[in-house]
Enzyme design. Structure first.
Site, PDB file in Angstrom:
ATOM      1  N   HIS A  14      -1.447  36.001   2.713  1.00 32.43           N
ATOM      2  CA  HIS A  14      -2.561  36.132   1.776  1.00 32.43           C
ATOM      3  C   HIS A  14      -2.054  36.397   0.356  1.00 32.43           C
ATOM      4  O   HIS A  14      -1.090  37.142   0.202  1.00 32.43           O
ATOM      5  CB  HIS A  14      -3.443  37.289   2.243  1.00 32.43           C
ATOM      6  CG  HIS A  14      -4.669  37.460   1.401  1.00 32.43           C
ATOM      7  ND1 HIS A  14      -5.717  36.564   1.446  1.00 32.43           N
ATOM      8  CD2 HIS A  14      -4.986  38.408   0.492  1.00 32.43           C
ATOM      9  CE1 HIS A  14      -6.636  36.969   0.590  1.00 32.43           C
ATOM     10  NE2 HIS A  14      -6.229  38.078  -0.004  1.00 32.43           N
TER      11      HIS A  14
ATOM     12  N   GLU B 117      -2.601   5.520  -2.313  1.00 26.24           N
ATOM     13  CA  GLU B 117      -1.690   6.273  -3.188  1.00 26.24           C
ATOM     14  C   GLU B 117      -1.564   5.611  -4.560  1.00 26.24           C
ATOM     15  O   GLU B 117      -1.612   6.282  -5.595  1.00 26.24           O
ATOM     16  CB  GLU B 117      -0.312   6.395  -2.526  1.00 26.24           C
ATOM     17  CG  GLU B 117      -0.342   7.345  -1.338  1.00 26.24           C
ATOM     18  CD  GLU B 117       0.973   7.432  -0.578  1.00 26.24           C
ATOM     19  OE1 GLU B 117       1.160   8.392   0.160  1.00 26.24           O
ATOM     20  OE2 GLU B 117       1.811   6.510  -0.702  1.00 26.24           O
TER      21      GLU B 117
ATOM     22  N   CYS C  20       9.044   5.495  -0.734  1.00 25.48           N
ATOM     23  CA  CYS C  20       8.740   6.933  -0.779  1.00 25.48           C
ATOM     24  C   CYS C  20       9.190   7.622  -2.074  1.00 25.48           C
ATOM     25  O   CYS C  20       8.425   8.368  -2.681  1.00 25.48           O
ATOM     26  CB  CYS C  20       9.414   7.677   0.362  1.00 25.48           C
ATOM     27  SG  CYS C  20       9.813   6.716   1.814  1.00 25.48           S
TER      28      CYS C  20
ATOM     29  N   TYR D 101      -2.416   3.656   3.349  1.00 28.19           N
ATOM     30  CA  TYR D 101      -1.954   4.749   2.488  1.00 28.19           C
ATOM     31  C   TYR D 101      -1.294   4.254   1.206  1.00 28.19           C
ATOM     32  O   TYR D 101      -1.412   4.883   0.159  1.00 28.19           O
ATOM     33  CB  TYR D 101      -1.066   5.731   3.265  1.00 28.19           C
ATOM     34  CG  TYR D 101       0.372   5.307   3.469  1.00 28.19           C
ATOM     35  CD1 TYR D 101       1.365   5.704   2.587  1.00 28.19           C
ATOM     36  CD2 TYR D 101       0.747   4.532   4.561  1.00 28.19           C
ATOM     37  CE1 TYR D 101       2.685   5.331   2.777  1.00 28.19           C
ATOM     38  CE2 TYR D 101       2.059   4.149   4.752  1.00 28.19           C
ATOM     39  CZ  TYR D 101       3.030   4.547   3.860  1.00 28.19           C
ATOM     40  OH  TYR D 101       4.335   4.173   4.041  1.00 28.19           O
TER      41      TYR D 101
ATOM     42  N   LYS E  28       7.682   6.320  -5.421  1.00 27.72           N
ATOM     43  CA  LYS E  28       6.248   6.586  -5.271  1.00 27.72           C
ATOM     44  C   LYS E  28       5.934   8.061  -5.561  1.00 27.72           C
ATOM     45  O   LYS E  28       5.048   8.390  -6.348  1.00 27.72           O
ATOM     46  CB  LYS E  28       5.830   6.197  -3.834  1.00 27.72           C
ATOM     47  CG  LYS E  28       4.392   6.310  -3.470  1.00 27.72           C
ATOM     48  CD  LYS E  28       3.979   7.588  -2.822  1.00 27.72           C
ATOM     49  CE  LYS E  28       4.685   8.062  -1.606  1.00 27.72           C
ATOM     50  NZ  LYS E  28       4.293   7.490  -0.334  1.00 27.72           N
TER      51      LYS E  28
ATOM     52  N   GLU F  65      -3.827  30.113   4.864  1.00 27.30           N
ATOM     53  CA  GLU F  65      -4.248  31.195   5.776  1.00 27.30           C
ATOM     54  C   GLU F  65      -5.499  30.799   6.558  1.00 27.30           C
ATOM     55  O   GLU F  65      -5.776  31.321   7.633  1.00 27.30           O
ATOM     56  CB  GLU F  65      -4.459  32.521   5.030  1.00 27.30           C
ATOM     57  CG  GLU F  65      -5.597  32.554   4.056  1.00 27.30           C
ATOM     58  CD  GLU F  65      -5.654  33.891   3.281  1.00 27.30           C
ATOM     59  OE1 GLU F  65      -5.767  34.940   3.933  1.00 27.30           O
ATOM     60  OE2 GLU F  65      -5.588  33.860   2.042  1.00 27.30           O
TER      61      GLU F  65
ATOM     62  N   CYS G  11      12.693   2.887   1.146  1.00 21.48           N
ATOM     63  CA  CYS G  11      12.304   4.271   0.846  1.00 21.48           C
ATOM     64  C   CYS G  11      12.850   4.718  -0.502  1.00 21.48           C
ATOM     65  O   CYS G  11      12.121   5.239  -1.346  1.00 21.48           O
ATOM     66  CB  CYS G  11      12.790   5.186   1.961  1.00 21.48           C
ATOM     67  SG  CYS G  11      12.402   6.910   1.668  1.00 21.48           S
TER      68      CYS G  11
HETATM   69  C1  LIG Z   1       5.304   1.884  -1.423  1.00 22.01           C
HETATM   70  C2  LIG Z   1       5.834   2.533  -0.172  1.00 22.01           C
HETATM   71  C3  LIG Z   1       5.717   3.894  -0.007  1.00 22.01           C
HETATM   72  C4  LIG Z   1       6.210   4.518   1.128  1.00 22.01           C
HETATM   73  N1  LIG Z   1       6.061   5.856   1.248  1.00 22.01           N
HETATM   74  C5  LIG Z   1       6.532   6.479   2.350  1.00 22.01           C
HETATM   75  C6  LIG Z   1       6.428   7.889   2.481  1.00 22.01           C
HETATM   76  O1  LIG Z   1       5.886   8.577   1.603  1.00 22.01           O
HETATM   77  N2  LIG Z   1       6.941   8.475   3.582  1.00 22.01           N
HETATM   78  C7  LIG Z   1       7.557   7.734   4.577  1.00 22.01           C
HETATM   79  O2  LIG Z   1       8.022   8.317   5.556  1.00 22.01           O
HETATM   80  N3  LIG Z   1       7.657   6.393   4.488  1.00 22.01           N
HETATM   81  C8  LIG Z   1       7.166   5.755   3.399  1.00 22.01           C
HETATM   82  N4  LIG Z   1       7.299   4.396   3.291  1.00 22.01           N
HETATM   83  C9  LIG Z   1       7.885   3.637   4.424  1.00 22.01           C
HETATM   84  C10 LIG Z   1       9.406   3.692   4.425  1.00 22.01           C
HETATM   85  O3  LIG Z   1       9.891   3.254   3.177  1.00 22.01           O
HETATM   86  C11 LIG Z   1       9.954   2.835   5.544  1.00 22.01           C
HETATM   87  O4  LIG Z   1       9.359   3.217   6.756  1.00 22.01           O
HETATM   88  C12 LIG Z   1      11.468   2.967   5.674  1.00 22.01           C
HETATM   89  O5  LIG Z   1      12.112   2.608   4.486  1.00 22.01           O
HETATM   90  C13 LIG Z   1      11.974   2.097   6.827  1.00 22.01           C
HETATM   91  O6  LIG Z   1      13.371   2.159   6.889  1.00 22.01           O
HETATM   92  P1  LIG Z   1      14.201   0.954   7.540  1.00 22.01           P
HETATM   93  O7  LIG Z   1      15.611   1.417   7.616  1.00 22.01           O
HETATM   94  O8  LIG Z   1      13.545   0.492   8.774  1.00 22.01           O
HETATM   95  O9  LIG Z   1      14.064  -0.261   6.515  1.00 22.01           O
HETATM   96  P2  LIG Z   1      14.258  -0.360   4.940  1.00 22.01           P
HETATM   97  O10 LIG Z   1      14.347   0.958   4.303  1.00 22.01           O
HETATM   98  O11 LIG Z   1      13.217  -1.304   4.482  1.00 22.01           O
HETATM   99  O12 LIG Z   1      15.704  -1.031   4.789  1.00 22.01           O
HETATM  100  C14 LIG Z   1      15.955  -2.335   5.196  1.00 22.01           C
HETATM  101  C15 LIG Z   1      17.035  -2.900   4.315  1.00 22.01           C
HETATM  102  O13 LIG Z   1      17.548  -4.091   4.895  1.00 22.01           O
HETATM  103  C16 LIG Z   1      17.882  -5.009   3.863  1.00 22.01           C
HETATM  104  N5  LIG Z   1      17.929  -6.344   4.458  1.00 22.01           N
HETATM  105  C17 LIG Z   1      16.910  -7.074   4.959  1.00 22.01           C
HETATM  106  N6  LIG Z   1      17.381  -8.207   5.513  1.00 22.01           N
HETATM  107  C18 LIG Z   1      18.736  -8.204   5.364  1.00 22.01           C
HETATM  108  C19 LIG Z   1      19.777  -9.081   5.748  1.00 22.01           C
HETATM  109  N7  LIG Z   1      19.527 -10.206   6.441  1.00 22.01           N
HETATM  110  N8  LIG Z   1      21.040  -8.773   5.401  1.00 22.01           N
HETATM  111  C20 LIG Z   1      21.314  -7.626   4.723  1.00 22.01           C
HETATM  112  N9  LIG Z   1      20.371  -6.749   4.356  1.00 22.01           N
HETATM  113  C21 LIG Z   1      19.090  -7.022   4.681  1.00 22.01           C
HETATM  114  C22 LIG Z   1      16.761  -4.805   2.849  1.00 22.01           C
HETATM  115  O14 LIG Z   1      17.148  -5.232   1.564  1.00 22.01           O
HETATM  116  C23 LIG Z   1      16.557  -3.294   2.926  1.00 22.01           C
HETATM  117  O15 LIG Z   1      17.313  -2.612   1.963  1.00 22.01           O
HETATM  118  C24 LIG Z   1       6.834   3.743   2.148  1.00 22.01           C
HETATM  119  C25 LIG Z   1       6.963   2.358   1.999  1.00 22.01           C
HETATM  120  C26 LIG Z   1       6.469   1.762   0.843  1.00 22.01           C
HETATM  121  C27 LIG Z   1       6.604   0.267   0.695  1.00 22.01           C
END
Ligand SMILES: Cc1cc2nc3c(=O)[nH]c(=O)nc-3n(C[C@H](O)[C@H](O)[C@H](O)COP(=O)(O)OP(=O)(O)OC[C@H]3O[C@@H](n4cnc5c(N)ncnc54)[C@H](O)[C@@H]3O)c2cc1C
Length: 462
Positions: free
Chosen positions: A439, A184, A48, A180, A51, A444, A43
């Protein structure tokens, strides 16, 4: 518990992992979190946040054009891609530091390392070359763009991760996908002046959203100059002698572009993490299977966020983290509620939506009322921009409950957040009707659509 190094070890420092680590540490638990790339996760670093900053950047040409109707003369504007990238980098570095500091400030320990499960209670930290132990383990490793190895020339293609940091802004781009992220980025690149083609295999972009919004956004994007080719897939990518890319499409057409971006879905990060060795059950796509409380089939191992492939949104990952804390550390089993999630697509115009689409409502309810308004927003009267706003309420005709609210137009995402409250509360159309309008606003319209535009009874429009 005292026999372990930590009460909780979190793998993955993204939206869900950081929240869980911070809150558990603040409860006085001995917590550690490992992140292999950058704290903040998808994110903050490549989702997010960057983006939305790029969406803002891409909107300026329209603002400049619209200003003329309001009396402004704007000198010819120019855009510098590398300034945008550098400023974005500064902002995400700031947020990254805050994410890490918040965990540490709450008393948690942070590791810049990949983490791999050794057994049910042991985690190997690759960067430290040592193994630590924990009573509870939370996997929050998120996901990444789905690759497309079957596509010949896939090695020339980029994904959303790379799109944020291109060395230069391409003159032409083809984006493949209809979700999306694809939509986007098509709007971002187009707004920044890139000749943009969106290629999607399905019948209409943005499946699962209300069809009215999908069609209206498609039309508006085409009117702005984005080429959208539906029922189409790329079958091969070739480098031209001049260093550009030829993309052969299923239609037989060849597109010559500077960049090809694939946005054909995301896959969970579950490979080479020792999950199989510990016996953690994975689904077909590699997602971790969890119960309603985000617990895996191994009693002390939990998973939240994108890695579980439930709803891939940041607020959902954070919410699942909070429910995990309640369940695992507060003796208050709490299942995340994934129903009626408001969401936005930061296209231009924007989509804001919550609840059932018309098509889904008709499948579930015998009598559905549709309230629909399509109008030119006030800001476009003087700007002269030929763009309409669409608002739609989907109502259960028998109980009057508002089942869905769908908006296409400026600030639709902001409106969806507020509409999430009455829809979650199960309020009725009558509650909307007795709410005073603000308004003059576009919103509205949501409380002044008194008569249904049409009804659908047992699947028949009447
Ligand atoms: C281009 C794009 C735009 C988006 N826009 C939106 C939006 O507008 N609104 C919205 O709500 N969501 C949006 N999302 C989705 C959102 O980013 C994800 O849903 C969210 O980040 C999920 O969080 P998470 O904690 O599950 O995983 P992540 O945020 O992906 O975090 C996982 C982390 O784990 C780390 N990792 C992986 N494996 C290991 C390991 N073995 N050891 C140590 N670290 C590890 C990774 O490096 C990463 O940093 C977007 C996603 C993308 C790709």
């Amino acid at each position: 518990m005292a026999g372990y190094d930590y009460d909780l070890f979190v793998i993955g420092g993204g939206s869900g992992g950081v929240r869980a680590a911070r809150v558990a540490a603040a409860l006085g638990k001995r917590v550690a979190i490992a992140e292999e790339y950058r704290f903040g996760g998808t994110c903050v670093i490549r989702g997010c946040v960057p983006k939305k900053l790029y969406v803002y950047a891409s909107q300026f040409p329209e603002h400049f054009a619209d200003a003329a109707g309001y009396g402004w003369t704007v000198p010819e504007a120019s855009f510098d891609w590398l300034t945008l990238v550098a400023n974005k980098d500064k902002e995400i570095a700031r947020l990254e530091a805050i994410y890490e500091k918040n965990v540490e400030g709450a008393g948690g320990e942070t590791f810049h390392s990949r983490a791999v499960l050794v057994d049910q209670h042991a985690i190997y930290l690759t960067a430290e070359d040592r193994t630590v132990s924990a009573d509870q383990i939370l996997i929050a490793t998120g996901g990444r763009p789905a690759p497309h190895p079957a596509l010949s020339g896939h090695e020339y293609c980029i994904f959303s991760n790379e799109a944020f940091d291109l060395k230069e802004l391409p003159k032409t781009i083809m984006i493949e996908g209809g979700g999306y992220i694809a939509v986007e980025f098509a709007n971002i690149f187009h707004g920044l002046g890139v000749d943009t083609t969106l290629v999607y295999r399905g019948q209409e972009i943005l499946s699962r959203f209300d069809m009215d919004l999908r069609r209206s956004l498609h039309e508006t994007m085409e009117k702005k100059g984005i080429r959208i080719l539906t029922h189409s897939i790329s079958e091969g990518v070739r480098k031209t002698p001049g260093g550009r890319l030829d993309v052969l499409l299923s239609s037989g057409q060849t597109l010559t572009v500077d960049q090809v971006m694939l946005a054909i879905g995301r896959i969970p990060n579950t490979e080479n993490m020792g999950l199989e060795g510990v016996g953690i059950e994975l689904g077909k796509t590699g997602a971790i299977i969890v119960d309603q409380y985000s617990r895996t089939n191994i009693d002390n191992i939990w998973a939240i966020g994108d890695v579980t492939h439930r709803v891939q949104l940041t607020p959902v990952a954070i919410y699942e983290a909070m429910c995990f804390i309640e369940t695992a550390f507060k003796d208050n089993p709490t299942a995340p509620d994934h129903d009626t999630i408001p969401t936005a697509v930061f296209s231009q115009p924007e989509i804001g939506t919550v609840g059932l689409s018309e098509d889904d409502a008709i499948k579930r309810y015998a009598d559905v009322e549709i309230y629909r308004a399509s109008f030119r927003p006030m800001r476009h009267t003087l700007s002269g921009r030929d763009e309409k706003m669409l608002m739609k309420l989907v109502v259960d005709g028998s109980t009057r409950k508002v089942l869905g609210a769908h908006i296409l137009g400026p600030d639709a995402g902001e409106m969806a957040q507020l509409l999430g409250i009455p829809l979650k509360a199960g309020l009725t159309k009558d509650d909307f009707d007795r709410t005073m309008a603000v308004h003059p606003t576009a919103a509205e319209e949501l409380v002044t659509m008194y008569k249904p535009t049409y009804r659908v009874k047992n699947g028949e429009r009447v």
